[in-house]
Structures are given as structure tokens and as C-alpha cells.
Design an enzyme around this catalytic site. Sequence first.
Site, PDB file in Angstrom:
ATOM      1  N   HIS A  49      -5.099   0.734  -2.709  1.00  0.00           N
ATOM      2  CA  HIS A  49      -5.126   0.879  -1.257  1.00  0.00           C
ATOM      3  C   HIS A  49      -5.865   2.153  -0.855  1.00  0.00           C
ATOM      4  O   HIS A  49      -6.179   2.998  -1.694  1.00  0.00           O
ATOM      5  CB  HIS A  49      -3.701   0.917  -0.701  1.00  0.00           C
ATOM      6  CG  HIS A  49      -3.016  -0.419  -0.700  1.00  0.00           C
ATOM      7  ND1 HIS A  49      -2.433  -0.952  -1.820  1.00  0.00           N
ATOM      8  CD2 HIS A  49      -2.842  -1.339   0.293  1.00  0.00           C
ATOM      9  CE1 HIS A  49      -1.911  -2.127  -1.532  1.00  0.00           C
ATOM     10  NE2 HIS A  49      -2.148  -2.382  -0.256  1.00  0.00           N
ATOM     11  N   LYS A  64      -2.363   5.442   2.783  1.00  0.00           N
ATOM     12  CA  LYS A  64      -1.173   4.596   2.707  1.00  0.00           C
ATOM     13  C   LYS A  64       0.012   5.428   2.238  1.00  0.00           C
ATOM     14  O   LYS A  64      -0.037   6.072   1.180  1.00  0.00           O
ATOM     15  CB  LYS A  64      -1.403   3.414   1.769  1.00  0.00           C
ATOM     16  CG  LYS A  64      -0.231   2.434   1.738  1.00  0.00           C
ATOM     17  CD  LYS A  64      -0.589   1.155   1.011  1.00  0.00           C
ATOM     18  CE  LYS A  64       0.595   0.214   0.921  1.00  0.00           C
ATOM     19  NZ  LYS A  64       1.157  -0.134   2.251  1.00  0.00           N
TER      20      LYS A  64
END
Length: 255
Positions: free
Chosen positions: A150, A154
Site C-alpha cells: 500500500h 496507510k
Amino acid sequence: MIHVLVAGFRGAMGQKTVKMIQSHSDFALSAVFDPKITINNPQNYGLPAEVKVLNHYDQLNANVADVWVDFTNPDAVAANTEAAINAGIHPVIGTSGMAPADQNRLIRLAKAKHLGGLIAPNFGLSAVLLMKFAQEAAAYFPDAEIIEMHHQDKADAPSGTAIATAHKIADGRTQKPLSTIDNDARGQRIDDVPVHAVRLPGYIAHEEVLFGGPGEALTIRQDSFDRQSFMQGVAVAIRKVQEADQLVVGLENFL
């Protein structure tokens, strides 16, 4: 017409959700929620004048919205969901990192109020299919590892999608995996599935599940290259959530 409140509307996913709602003729953006807002003028945030800007749970009731869509953060999501349920608003939760104890408590609360809701580890249809295929593969390949990748901002690791995938792999197994070396380099073990989290700029949301067996291997991977890919799933959830009478986990329940 389905009236929708968006919590976390100033974030990247919140902004995508606001635009998606405004693009559908059967949706109406009725309100947004952010406890850090002190000036309740929607035009200050580029919103139409008729949208209510809310910053406190006391302002919530069933007349505000039919559906609460939440893309906030792991620290706020449980309290937000509880407030939505108590106000009679159907929650659609896309925030990762909710503690299992909070999740179970909210499921019980929604059941007691006969209110439908959704907690979705991922709204991407490719991710939902990956989890389904991984569960099926685990019946034949009990030895598996997950790599989730990600963007650098995040907040939670491992991701909610990776955690849900690990649970589905465990549910799909018909035999125990082999014992392996267990140390920090092997990732966090969830249901005896090593999960490795990558956080790098340039990534959005990606997951790879690797299965190994005698003389062969299987890899299942999904890639979300743009947050717009999640909006189809969010729209499905908004349309279906009022038909449910309990809080469920996983978008596949509405597909």
C-alpha cells in the site's frame, strides 16, 4: 433517493466517495461528518449549500441520512459506527484496523436494533474475488503467505484486506500447513498465515497470495491502480445495505 452521509470526506477516499455520490441520480449527499471541523459552512469545503456539515454525534438522527459511509481512521471508526447505529443510520465502513472486540460488539448492537450495515475490508471487486479464490485454493494448498502493498500513508499494517484473506485461507484449509521458521522476518502470523506489509510511495492497494505445494506453486494477485476502482463496490453497498437486518463483514455478502 438514498441520502448519504460521508465521514472522512476530506480524505482521498472520502473525496472520491463524495464525487461518486454526486454522479448518481439515485443518491443524494445529505451530510458530511468531521469532529475537527469548527466552521459548519459547506461552501467552505466546496460542497453544495444544502449539505449539512456535522462535527458531533449529538447532531445525528435518522432524518440526517439513510446511509453512513466511513473512510476515517482506525482510531475513530468504532465510535463512528456505534454512533451511526444508535442514530438509526445504516453504516458502510471502509476503514481498516477495527479491533475484533469492537467489531463483534457492533455486530451485536446492530442485531439488537435490526439495522443492516457493512464492514468491508476492501471495496475493490478484484480484492473480493481474490479472497474468494484464496479460500478455495487453501483446500488444496494449505501452505500460503500474503504480501500486501500500500501507499506510505496507510495507517494500519497489516491491512484489513490481508487480515480478512488470512482468515479465509484458514477457513478453507482441510489440513494444517507445514511448520516453518518463525522470526521477525517471517511477517506477522494471522491464523497461521505469514503476512508481510509493504508501505511505499507510488502504490495504492495491492495484494499477492502465494501458495506452495510439492513441486508446484500458485500465485493469486490483485492490483488497484486508482482509488476510483473502489467506487463501484461502495455504490453497491449503499444500494444494498438497507435491505439487510444485521451488520455483516465483507462486500461479498451484497454481491
